[in-house]
Design a protein around this motif. Structure first.
Motif, PDB file in Angstrom:
ATOM      1  N   THR A 186       0.834  -1.196   0.000  1.00 53.29           N
ATOM      2  CA  THR A 186       0.000   0.000   0.000  1.00 53.29           C
ATOM      3  C   THR A 186       0.867   1.243   0.000  1.00 53.29           C
ATOM      4  O   THR A 186       1.761   1.399   0.846  1.00 53.29           O
ATOM      5  N   LEU A 187       0.623   2.092  -0.975  1.00 59.01           N
ATOM      6  CA  LEU A 187       1.294   3.387  -1.067  1.00 59.01           C
ATOM      7  C   LEU A 187       0.242   4.461  -0.866  1.00 59.01           C
ATOM      8  O   LEU A 187      -0.603   4.693  -1.752  1.00 59.01           O
ATOM      9  N   GLY A 188       0.264   5.109   0.295  1.00 56.04           N
ATOM     10  CA  GLY A 188      -0.785   6.078   0.603  1.00 56.04           C
ATOM     11  C   GLY A 188      -2.107   5.356   0.703  1.00 56.04           C
ATOM     12  O   GLY A 188      -2.296   4.472   1.540  1.00 56.04           O
ATOM     13  N   THR A 189      -3.028   5.722  -0.159  1.00 58.62           N
ATOM     14  CA  THR A 189      -4.339   5.047  -0.184  1.00 58.62           C
ATOM     15  C   THR A 189      -4.469   4.082  -1.351  1.00 58.62           C
ATOM     16  O   THR A 189      -5.537   3.518  -1.587  1.00 58.62           O
ATOM     17  N   HIS A 190      -3.362   3.909  -2.097  1.00 60.53           N
ATOM     18  CA  HIS A 190      -3.399   3.038  -3.273  1.00 60.53           C
ATOM     19  C   HIS A 190      -2.666   1.736  -2.974  1.00 60.53           C
ATOM     20  O   HIS A 190      -1.540   1.744  -2.459  1.00 60.53           O
ATOM     21  N   THR A 191      -3.277   0.607  -3.274  1.00 58.17           N
ATOM     22  CA  THR A 191      -2.671  -0.702  -3.034  1.00 58.17           C
ATOM     23  C   THR A 191      -2.137  -1.277  -4.332  1.00 58.17           C
ATOM     24  O   THR A 191      -2.859  -1.358  -5.336  1.00 58.17           O
ATOM     25  N   LEU A 192      -0.879  -1.659  -4.308  1.00 63.70           N
ATOM     26  CA  LEU A 192      -0.241  -2.302  -5.456  1.00 63.70           C
ATOM     27  C   LEU A 192      -0.456  -3.808  -5.362  1.00 63.70           C
ATOM     28  O   LEU A 192      -0.199  -4.424  -4.325  1.00 63.70           O
ATOM     29  N   LEU A 193      -0.915  -4.400  -6.456  1.00 64.63           N
ATOM     30  CA  LEU A 193      -1.165  -5.841  -6.503  1.00 64.63           C
ATOM     31  C   LEU A 193      -0.392  -6.464  -7.655  1.00 64.63           C
ATOM     32  O   LEU A 193      -0.202  -5.829  -8.701  1.00 64.63           O
ATOM     33  N   PRO A 194       0.061  -7.709  -7.514  1.00 65.70           N
ATOM     34  CA  PRO A 194       0.741  -8.377  -8.634  1.00 65.70           C
ATOM     35  C   PRO A 194      -0.182  -8.473  -9.845  1.00 65.70           C
ATOM     36  O   PRO A 194      -1.393  -8.680  -9.695  1.00 65.70           O
ATOM     37  N   THR A 195       0.381  -8.301 -11.020  1.00 67.01           N
ATOM     38  CA  THR A 195      -0.423  -8.409 -12.242  1.00 67.01           C
ATOM     39  C   THR A 195      -0.498  -9.832 -12.764  1.00 67.01           C
ATOM     40  O   THR A 195      -1.186 -10.089 -13.762  1.00 67.01           O
ATOM     41  N   GLY A 196       0.212 -10.750 -12.148  1.00 65.81           N
ATOM     42  CA  GLY A 196       0.190 -12.141 -12.569  1.00 65.81           C
ATOM     43  C   GLY A 196       0.982 -12.986 -11.599  1.00 65.81           C
ATOM     44  O   GLY A 196       1.486 -12.507 -10.577  1.00 65.81           O
ATOM     45  N   SER A 197       1.104 -14.256 -11.896  1.00 62.70           N
ATOM     46  CA  SER A 197       1.827 -15.164 -11.010  1.00 62.70           C
ATOM     47  C   SER A 197       3.325 -14.962 -11.114  1.00 62.70           C
ATOM     48  O   SER A 197       3.824 -14.324 -12.047  1.00 62.70           O
ATOM     49  N   SER A 198       4.045 -15.515 -10.157  1.00 61.21           N
ATOM     50  CA  SER A 198       5.516 -15.471 -10.103  1.00 61.21           C
ATOM     51  C   SER A 198       6.048 -14.064  -9.951  1.00 61.21           C
ATOM     52  O   SER A 198       7.201 -13.776 -10.323  1.00 61.21           O
ATOM     53  N   SER A 199       5.267 -13.161  -9.365  1.00 61.48           N
ATOM     54  CA  SER A 199       5.718 -11.776  -9.217  1.00 61.48           C
ATOM     55  C   SER A 199       6.870 -11.634  -8.230  1.00 61.48           C
ATOM     56  O   SER A 199       7.542 -10.607  -8.199  1.00 61.48           O
ATOM     57  N   GLY A 200       7.118 -12.660  -7.422  1.00 60.64           N
ATOM     58  CA  GLY A 200       8.275 -12.624  -6.531  1.00 60.64           C
ATOM     59  C   GLY A 200       9.592 -12.623  -7.289  1.00 60.64           C
ATOM     60  O   GLY A 200      10.626 -12.262  -6.732  1.00 60.64           O
ATOM     61  N   MET A 201       9.543 -13.029  -8.562  1.00 61.28           N
ATOM     62  CA  MET A 201      10.740 -13.048  -9.395  1.00 61.28           C
ATOM     63  C   MET A 201      10.819 -11.820 -10.313  1.00 61.28           C
ATOM     64  O   MET A 201      11.648 -11.786 -11.225  1.00 61.28           O
ATOM     65  N   LEU A 202       9.973 -10.825 -10.060  1.00 58.17           N
ATOM     66  CA  LEU A 202      10.020  -9.620 -10.877  1.00 58.17           C
ATOM     67  C   LEU A 202      11.380  -8.953 -10.721  1.00 58.17           C
ATOM     68  O   LEU A 202      11.837  -8.676  -9.613  1.00 58.17           O
ATOM     69  N   GLY A 203      12.028  -8.714 -11.842  1.00 58.14           N
ATOM     70  CA  GLY A 203      13.387  -8.171 -11.824  1.00 58.14           C
ATOM     71  C   GLY A 203      14.439  -9.180 -12.243  1.00 58.14           C
ATOM     72  O   GLY A 203      15.604  -8.830 -12.430  1.00 58.14           O
ATOM     73  N   LEU A 204      14.035 -10.445 -12.408  1.00 60.08           N
ATOM     74  CA  LEU A 204      14.958 -11.455 -12.918  1.00 60.08           C
ATOM     75  C   LEU A 204      15.353 -11.079 -14.349  1.00 60.08           C
ATOM     76  O   LEU A 204      14.486 -10.851 -15.199  1.00 60.08           O
ATOM     77  N   PRO A 205      16.625 -10.948 -14.662  1.00 60.85           N
ATOM     78  CA  PRO A 205      17.021 -10.483 -15.993  1.00 60.85           C
ATOM     79  C   PRO A 205      16.661 -11.487 -17.076  1.00 60.85           C
ATOM     80  O   PRO A 205      16.815 -12.693 -16.898  1.00 60.85           O
ATOM     81  N   GLY A 206      16.183 -10.990 -18.214  1.00 63.58           N
ATOM     82  CA  GLY A 206      15.695 -11.877 -19.265  1.00 63.58           C
ATOM     83  C   GLY A 206      16.499 -11.871 -20.540  1.00 63.58           C
ATOM     84  O   GLY A 206      16.146 -12.585 -21.481  1.00 63.58           O
ATOM     85  N   ASP A 207      17.578 -11.106 -20.608  1.00 55.65           N
ATOM     86  CA  ASP A 207      18.346 -11.046 -21.851  1.00 55.65           C
ATOM     87  C   ASP A 207      19.295 -12.232 -21.945  1.00 55.65           C
ATOM     88  O   ASP A 207      19.385 -13.058 -21.038  1.00 55.65           O
ATOM     89  N   ALA A 208      20.029 -12.313 -23.060  1.00 56.99           N
ATOM     90  CA  ALA A 208      20.867 -13.487 -23.335  1.00 56.99           C
ATOM     91  C   ALA A 208      22.336 -13.287 -22.988  1.00 56.99           C
ATOM     92  O   ALA A 208      23.161 -14.137 -23.313  1.00 56.99           O
ATOM     93  N   THR A 209      22.680 -12.196 -22.289  1.00 59.33           N
ATOM     94  CA  THR A 209      24.077 -11.999 -21.920  1.00 59.33           C
ATOM     95  C   THR A 209      24.490 -13.027 -20.866  1.00 59.33           C
ATOM     96  O   THR A 209      23.651 -13.525 -20.106  1.00 59.33           O
TER      97      THR A 209
END
Length: 355
Positions: free
Chosen positions: A219-242
């Protein structure tokens, strides 16, 4: 022989400047241990082959001056998968259960300058896997015997490092930097390319916030942030091929994968996880300039160190094939090699519909 090997070496050095590989390992609940990997090259077919090295087989290493390096005979029989030329085994296992593979390591590795006066104890970097598999039965033996040889690159821009594993599940990474060999115990069981292995471990600290499952609402102020889908705990895992991004993804995917009950379950899981590291052929070339191959990931392997079996599939045929070392009498079998694909075509099984 000399002309053939030197032409193959020149091609291999050029190929390895564009190769990107991802390696993982898994231990099943029954204690069996599997090492898997991909091998990529986006410039054209690698002409990979399986190679069977019998006990007593004579080998001769290339050097920058010709086919005049270390001469030796195989103490252990081995099976490997090669790239460009059958002399260059990129991944394999021997009858003692020791497995080894090479991974491209540009800019960060460096061998001692080639010394023609020491050519008779010199092994080319692209043939070190063959040397390990035919001469050693354990990681400790590799460490001990490595001091008796000199590793040389066949072309300055081509530098590799190595993954070595035992049936116990122990795995080390060998890097040669500034001419000095360094072994690192591998606590995360994955390997890619450059930078060096210690840097890759340190870089994992940047992702300490990642978790399997879903992130908690915030919750930020009066606005609540919710995951937009499953596996959101891994949000930020890099996806490129380096290589650094592939290392991070491989470490987290391996660590969160459910443990399989037995060896074959771990083998199949290796292939499923490594699906996530296939590199599409188009992303490494300007539009319209990609070569006519199915994928930059040319083959994927999973080696069962416990039962001495090599499993692989290719970009042309995703059917998993197996070479069982237990079916090979390494004392009497001849040297053999053959293409990974008898036919470069994906078989399709028609489904018989019930009437």
């Amino acid at each position: 022989m000399t002309k053939h090997l030197l032409l193959g070496a020149a091609a291999a050095c050029g190929a390895f400047q564009a190769i990107a590989c991802t390696g993982i390992s898994l231990t099943a609940a029954d204690g069996s241990y599997v090492q898997g990997r991909t091998i990529e090259w986006a410039q054209g077919p690698l002409s990979s082959r399986y190679v069977v090295l019998p006990r007593g087989h004579a080998l001769r290493s290339l050097t920058p001056s010709g086919a005049d390096g270390l001469a030796l005979r195989a103490r252990y029989g081995a099976v490997g998968l090669s790239v460009v030329a059958e002399e260059f085994i990129a991944e394999g296992i021997n009858e003692a259960g020791l497995s080894a593979g090479l991974f491209f390591f540009p800019r960060y590795g460096g061998y001692r300058p080639y010394d023609p006066a020491q050519k008779e104890r010199t092994v080319s970097d692209l043939q070190l896997v063959s040397w390990i598999l035919t001469q050693c039965a354990s990681i400790d033996e590799v460490k001990e015997r490595l001091a008796s040889i000199r590793v040389a690159g066949l072309e300055p821009a081509s530098v590799v490092h190595w993954r070595i594993g035992e049936p116990s599940g122990r795995q080390v990474v060998l890097e040669i930097v500034g001419g000095e060999a360094r072994f690192f115990e591998n606590p995360v069981g994955v390997l890619t390319n450059a930078p060096g292995f210690e840097w890759q471990l340190t870089n994992l600290d940047n992702y300490v916030n990642l978790r399997p499952g879903n992130a908690e609402p915030l919750t930020l102020g009066t606005h609540t942030l919710l995951p937009t889908g499953s596996s959101s705990g891994m949000l930020g895992l890099p996806g490129d091929a380096t290589p650094p991004s592939r290392f991070v993804r491989a470490a987290f995917y391996r660590a969160t994968a459910p443990q399989q009950a037995d060896t074959f379950g771990a083998v199949v899981q290796c292939f499923h996880l490594l699906n996530l590291f296939d590199i599409p052929i188009g992303i490494e070339h300007p539009a319209g300039e990609a070569p006519d191959i199915p994928s930059a990931t040319q083959w994927t392997s999973a080696i069962d160190l416990t039962h001495r079996r090599v499993y692989y599939r290719t970009a042309y045929d995703s059917t998993i094939r197996c070479i069982d070392l237990a079916r090979i009498d390494f004392a009497s079998t001849p040297y053999r090699s053959g293409p990974l694909d008898r036919e470069q075509r994906q078989p399709v099984v028609q489904v018989a519909l019930d009437r």
